[in-house]
Design a protein around this motif. Structure first.
Motif, short mmCIF file in Angstrom:
data_model
loop_
_atom_site.label_atom_id
_atom_site.label_comp_id
_atom_site.label_asym_id
_atom_site.label_seq_id
_atom_site.Cartn_x
_atom_site.Cartn_y
_atom_site.Cartn_z
N HIS A 70 23.54 45.12 6.26
CA HIS A 70 22.37 45.41 7.10
C HIS A 70 22.73 45.45 8.58
N HIS A 71 23.88 46.01 8.88
CA HIS A 71 24.42 46.01 10.25
C HIS A 71 25.17 47.33 10.46
N MET A 91 15.69 45.91 7.05
CA MET A 91 16.00 44.53 7.34
C MET A 91 17.29 44.43 8.15
N TYR A 93 20.15 43.44 10.73
CA TYR A 93 20.67 42.10 11.00
C TYR A 93 21.76 42.14 12.06
N ASN A 100 19.25 40.86 17.40
CA ASN A 100 18.58 40.67 16.12
C ASN A 100 17.06 40.79 16.23
N LYS A 101 16.53 40.78 17.44
CA LYS A 101 15.09 40.96 17.64
C LYS A 101 14.67 42.41 17.45
N ARG A 103 13.84 45.16 15.34
CA ARG A 103 13.46 45.27 13.95
C ARG A 103 13.35 46.72 13.47
N SER A 150 11.58 37.77 6.86
CA SER A 150 12.82 38.40 7.34
C SER A 150 12.54 39.70 8.09
N THR A 153 11.19 38.36 11.61
CA THR A 153 12.06 37.53 12.45
C THR A 153 13.52 37.97 12.48
N GLY A 154 13.93 38.73 11.46
CA GLY A 154 15.34 39.09 11.35
C GLY A 154 16.18 37.99 10.74
N SER A 156 17.24 35.89 7.57
CA SER A 156 17.23 35.91 6.11
C SER A 156 17.58 34.52 5.60
#
Length: 190
Positions: A70-71, A91, A93, A100-101, A103, A150, A153-154, A156
């Protein structure tokens, strides 16, 4: 909805764990994680280069595209083969708190022309997180609260064994899984 779910489960059962495509002579290996393993932390963004060599079944493969972490990632193997992770449609990440904020959904466009790879373009687009949370509720997804958390907020918590055990107990997920596996075992032996 049950027909829809059964159709998707059957599609997933028959899907390969990895596949190869050739576009204008460029060989691309596509997998969720490693070509033979669909789980694990081996390909996190900061992993050493030899970890990414595992994405290539031969030196004749030019590009590996994988997901799982997820990156968004762009890097190279030890043989200078291109490695791309397009990110996550939902999602995203990052270990970096401020990043990470973000989304937004992520994806990548890979352009291959007659000369080879001409562009890798990473994209991010907004989407309605509250609508996705509503869908999770409407489909009565297991772990819907964690899923929604998740997205917002990011963070998990899928590795929090104690929390998962509490949720599993409260919702009867272990017995549901056992029933599903028994059904699958019967289906496969008939």
């Amino acid at each position: 909805m049950l027909i829809y779910l059964k159709k998707n489960i059957e599609k997933l059962r028959n899907a390969p764990i990895s596949l190869e495509k050739t576009v204008n002579g460029v060989k691309i290996q596509i997998s969720h994680n490693l070509p033979n393993i669909n789980y694990g932390p081996e390909l996190i963004a900061q992993a050493d280069t030899p970890a990414f060599n595992q994405l290539f079944d031969t030196e004749h493969t030019d590009i590996a595209v994988y997901g799982h972490i997820h990156h968004q990632v762009l890097r190279y193997s030890s043989l200078d083969q291109l490695v791309i992770n397009p990110g996550s449609i939902g999602m995203a990440y990052s270990k970096h708190t401020r990043l990470n904020k973000d989304r937004r959904a992520q994806y990548a466009l890979l352009t291959i022309d007659d000369s080879g790879v001409s562009n890798v373009d990473f994209k991010k687009v907004n989407y309605d997180i509250s609508q996705e949370a509503h869908r999770a509720d409407a489909y009565n997804l297991p772990y819907a609260a964690l899923y929604q958390e998740s997205f917002k907020t990011g963070i998990s918590r899928v590795s929090d064994g104690e929390l998962l055990a509490t949720i599993n107990e409260a919702n009867g997920y272990i017995s549901q899984l056992k029933q599903f596996l028994l059904h699958e075992q019967k289906r496969l032996t008939n």
